[in-house]
Design an enzyme around this catalytic site. Structure first.
Site, PDB file in Angstrom:
ATOM      1  CB  CYS A   1      45.550  -5.063  16.985  1.00 48.68           C
ATOM      2  SG  CYS A   1      44.168  -6.175  16.889  1.00 48.68           S
ATOM      3  CG  PHE A   2      43.196   0.169  14.681  1.00 44.94           C
ATOM      4  CD1 PHE A   2      42.320  -0.424  13.967  1.00 44.94           C
ATOM      5  CD2 PHE A   2      44.171   1.794  14.420  1.00 44.94           C
ATOM      6  CE1 PHE A   2      42.002   0.917  13.785  1.00 44.94           C
ATOM      7  CE2 PHE A   2      43.464   2.336  13.238  1.00 44.94           C
ATOM      8  CZ  PHE A   2      41.867   2.238  13.462  1.00 44.94           C
ATOM      9  N   GLY A   3      47.257  -1.153  14.092  1.00 41.55           N
ATOM     10  CA  GLY A   3      48.592  -0.946  13.660  1.00 41.55           C
ATOM     11  C   GLY A   3      49.362  -1.847  12.250  1.00 41.55           C
TER      12      GLY A   3
ATOM     13  CD  GLU B   1      50.514  -4.563  23.252  1.00 41.58           C
ATOM     14  OE1 GLU B   1      51.145  -4.999  22.166  1.00 41.58           O
ATOM     15  OE2 GLU B   1      49.816  -4.041  22.715  1.00 41.58           O
TER      16      GLU B   1
ATOM     17  N   GLY C   1      48.585  -3.310  42.819  1.00 43.45           N
ATOM     18  CA  GLY C   1      49.424  -4.397  42.225  1.00 43.45           C
ATOM     19  C   GLY C   1      50.767  -4.943  41.601  1.00 43.45           C
TER      20      GLY C   1
ATOM     21  CD  GLU D   1      32.579  -0.794  43.780  1.00 46.91           C
ATOM     22  OE1 GLU D   1      30.983  -0.755  43.045  1.00 46.91           O
ATOM     23  OE2 GLU D   1      33.993   0.014  43.124  1.00 46.91           O
TER      24      GLU D   1
ATOM     25  CD  GLU E   1      45.804  -5.883  43.314  1.00 46.78           C
ATOM     26  OE1 GLU E   1      46.565  -6.442  42.950  1.00 46.78           O
ATOM     27  OE2 GLU E   1      45.032  -4.695  42.674  1.00 46.78           O
TER      28      GLU E   1
ATOM     29  N   PRO F   1      45.801   9.032  58.917  1.00 47.26           N
ATOM     30  CG  PRO F   1      46.578   9.828  56.894  1.00 47.26           C
ATOM     31  CD  PRO F   1      46.406   9.728  58.119  1.00 47.26           C
ATOM     32  CB  THR F   2      48.594   4.839  58.499  1.00 49.42           C
ATOM     33  OG1 THR F   2      49.115   5.335  56.625  1.00 49.42           O
ATOM     34  CG2 THR F   2      49.209   3.312  58.149  1.00 49.42           C
TER      35      THR F   2
ATOM     36  CG  HIS G   1      47.279  -6.859  22.050  1.00 47.68           C
ATOM     37  ND1 HIS G   1      47.825  -5.481  21.207  1.00 47.68           N
ATOM     38  CD2 HIS G   1      46.119  -7.122  21.064  1.00 47.68           C
ATOM     39  CE1 HIS G   1      46.245  -4.466  20.926  1.00 47.68           C
ATOM     40  NE2 HIS G   1      45.658  -6.157  20.976  1.00 47.68           N
TER      41      HIS G   1
HETATM   42  N1  GLN Z   1      39.644  -2.694  15.617  1.00 45.22           N
HETATM   43  C1  GLN Z   1      40.582  -3.490  15.324  1.00 45.22           C
HETATM   44  C2  GLN Z   1      39.762  -4.510  15.391  1.00 45.22           C
HETATM   45  O1  GLN Z   1      38.369  -5.351  15.666  1.00 45.22           O
HETATM   46  C3  GLN Z   1      41.710  -3.598  15.574  1.00 45.22           C
HETATM   47  C4  GLN Z   1      41.695  -4.017  16.904  1.00 45.22           C
HETATM   48  C5  GLN Z   1      43.426  -4.067  18.347  1.00 45.22           C
HETATM   49  O2  GLN Z   1      44.306  -3.494  17.383  1.00 45.22           O
HETATM   50  N2  GLN Z   1      43.475  -4.623  19.131  1.00 45.22           N
HETATM   51  O3  GLN Z   1      40.256  -5.550  14.547  1.00 45.22           O
END
Ligand code: GLN
Length: 541
Positions: free
Chosen positions: A379-381, A515, A18, A148, A139, A188-189, A513
């Site tokens: 998100c969850f944080g 990131e 990748g 598969e 890719e 191997p190659t 997110h």
């Molecule tokens: N579990 C939480 C939700 O579904 C947060 C998801 C996450 O952090 N990506 O809302």
């Protein structure tokens, strides 16, 4: 006219196909070409959305809401081209589509077969949505020899004929070093390429991952046995940072060979200066900071691929090296938080699903908030940061998320659960697990004068989401009394998108997110600002 580059891998998995594809994309782009990258995954899962992060690493979400393979993250980070749903397909999707068509009677009673039906569907996917690209790099997931993978190899073999001079094949292999013999081994190659040729694919270029410089003799041998010119054997040596890969490939002549294979002789010279600058910043940082990432899937770092990269990007922008301390949140449920967090310059709680470790995260957030350590909740944080303030500052001890077992004051929940007294919607867990999340890019409106508005330099943003539960807007007033500010909302004002605590050096939680959109050449502003705050913190401790 779009040209196609098909990339396969041999000998072993985890060779970084990748990354190799992404880096080649970046070099072609540096020559002024328009590129797009795609991944064809032979596994039978319909998408990676329901696969365990332990097995599959992170699920990369596109703007158009597809849950895709993490390689698409590499593609996007290296080329800056936003990937789409149409850039990742799995055998599962192909078969699902074909079987539905068969059930509808679309084949009019004909026999439905791997060749031509499955292979045609793969070919259609690979060549769809060309949008004036000069090059599409495809890719193929897996390793030569996987059962598969065969329909995919057959499909690209056919495309080699259909597209004639507009398709080439690159095969990435491993040249292992056998310490006891003190030798690099090319066998191997040779075998891997033999296998590929047995399927009918003659690679145009063979790339060899190797931990050491490959001597001329070995390169000649690979060329001879793999039936390629010697210049088309490209060593892909280990480098100090992944951002050096485009430079290293160019140095080894990969782009020149690709152009030669297509018969292009008027290509502009590449401008790789941005990559050179990035590499020198990574290699010569002026300082370092330590960020604790308190998460759940810390056993496998691929589970947080984009996050790790985004932190590095934040470091690049601030000229510092970012050391990441991965800590399992569960330990904070029994152990003393302080011991592990004393001395870190920033704390990040990333996205997660499920209850395990949640209370540990809440303890960590209390620590970050009270001790004025920069805190970034993703998100969850973010959800847990809101729960923390609700419990510890707003006098709502039963506040929690309806994602968890225990009945609670729904500080976080499905919108339909916001008004209930802790009652939950009945969820049929056995039903189709795919596609029940809020996925992809959504706009948010930022409140004028807040920290995030300053960081973004605008009040209108769009970020990618992947979550099911939402922070309950009905508690905004009570929470704002504690000093938390809801600085970003969905444009209709219904869903909280960002919270911050202005009375803290850096405390920001985001429902999305960020990131996923950070790139080495264009680091995400939130990560730049978070690392800047960590640098300031490092001067204090
Ligand atoms: N579990 C939480 C939700 O579904 C947060 C998801 C996450 O952090 N990506 O809302």
């Amino acid at each position: 006219m779009t040209r196609f580059i098909f990339i396969t891998g041999g000998v072993v998995s985890s060779l970084g196909k990748g990354l190799a594809s992404a880096a080649l994309g970046a070099v072609l782009q540096a020559r002024g070409y328009k590129v797009r990258l795609r991944k064809l995954d032979p596994y039978l899962n319909v998408d990676p959305g329901t696969m365990s992060p332990y097995q599959h690493g992170e699920v990369y979400v596109t703007d158009d809401g597809a849950e895709t393979d993490l390689d698409l993250g590499h593609y996007e980070r290296f080329t800056g081209v936003a990937s789409r749903k149409s850039d990742n397909v799995t055998s599962g999707q192909i078969y699902q589509q074909i079987i539905s068509a068969e059930r509808r009677g679309d084949y009019l009673g004909g026999t439905v077969q791997v060749i031509p039906h499955v292979t045609d569907a793969i070919k259609e996917f690979a060549t769809d949505f060309q949008d004036d690209c000069d090059f599409i790099l495809c890719e193929i997931g897996g390793t030569i020899g996987d059962i598969e993978g065969l329909p995919f190899l057959e499909a690209i073999r056919q495309l080699g004929n259909d597209l004639r001079n507009n398709a080439i094949f690159i095969h990435l292999t491993l040249v292992p070093y056998i310490a006891s013999a003190g030798e690099l081994k090319t066998k191997p190659t040779q075998h891997s390429v033999k296998e590929l040729r047995g399927i009918g694919i003659q690679p145009d270029i063979v790339m060899c991952r190797c931990e050491k410089e490959i001597p001329e003799g070995e390169l000649n041998k690979i060329a001879l046995f793999c039936n390629v010119p010697k210049e088309a054997v490209i060593p892909a040596l280990d480098v100090n940072t992944i951002y050096e890969v485009p430079l290293s490939y160019h140095e080894q002549g990969l782009d020149v060979e690709v152009l030669r294979a297509f018969g292009i002789d008027d290509a502009p010279e590449p401008d790789l200066s941005a990559w050179e600058r990035t590499v020198s910043r990574v290699m010569e940082p002026e300082g370092e900071v330590t960020i604790a990432v308190v998460g759940k899937y810390i056993g496998l770092q691929d589970a947080y691929k984009s996050l790790t990269e985004a932190l590095v990007h934040g470091g690049i922008a601030n000229n510092v090296k970012v050391n990441i301390e991965w800590i399992d949140s569960e330990i904070f449920e029994s152990e003393d938080v302080v011991v592990h967090l004393e001395g870190v310059h920033g704390i990040l709680v990333p996205g997660a699903f499920g209850e395990r470790g949640a209370e540990g995260k809440i303890n960590v957030i209390t620590f970050a908030r009270e001790r004025l350590v920069p805190y970034f909740g993703i998100c969850f944080g973010m959800q847990m940061a809101v729960v923390e303030s609700a419990r510890n500052l707003a006098g709502m001890p039963t506040a929690s998320s309806t994602e968890f077992e225990k009945p609670c004051l729904p500080m976080v929940g499905l919108m339909t659960e916001w008004e209930t007294d802790g009652g939950k919607e009945t969820r049929d867990e056995a039903s189709d697990l795919g596609g029940t999340l809020r996925l992809g890019a959504y706009d948010a409106t930022l409140r004028e004068g807040t920290k995030v508005a300053e960081i973004y330099g605008t009040t209108q943003i769009s970020e990618r989401h992947r979550h099911r539960y939402e922070v309950n807007i009905n508690y905004v007033e009570q929470l704002e009394e504690t000093g938390m500010v809801f600085s970003g909302l969905s444009p209709d004002g219904v869903l909280p998108e960002i919270v911050e605590i202005p009375d803290h050096p850096w405390f920001i939680g985001v429902q999305f997110h960020p990131e996923l959109k950070s790139k080495p050449l264009d680091p995400h502003p939130l990560f730049v600002s978070f690392i800047k705050a960590a640098v300031e913190q490092s001067r204090l401790v």
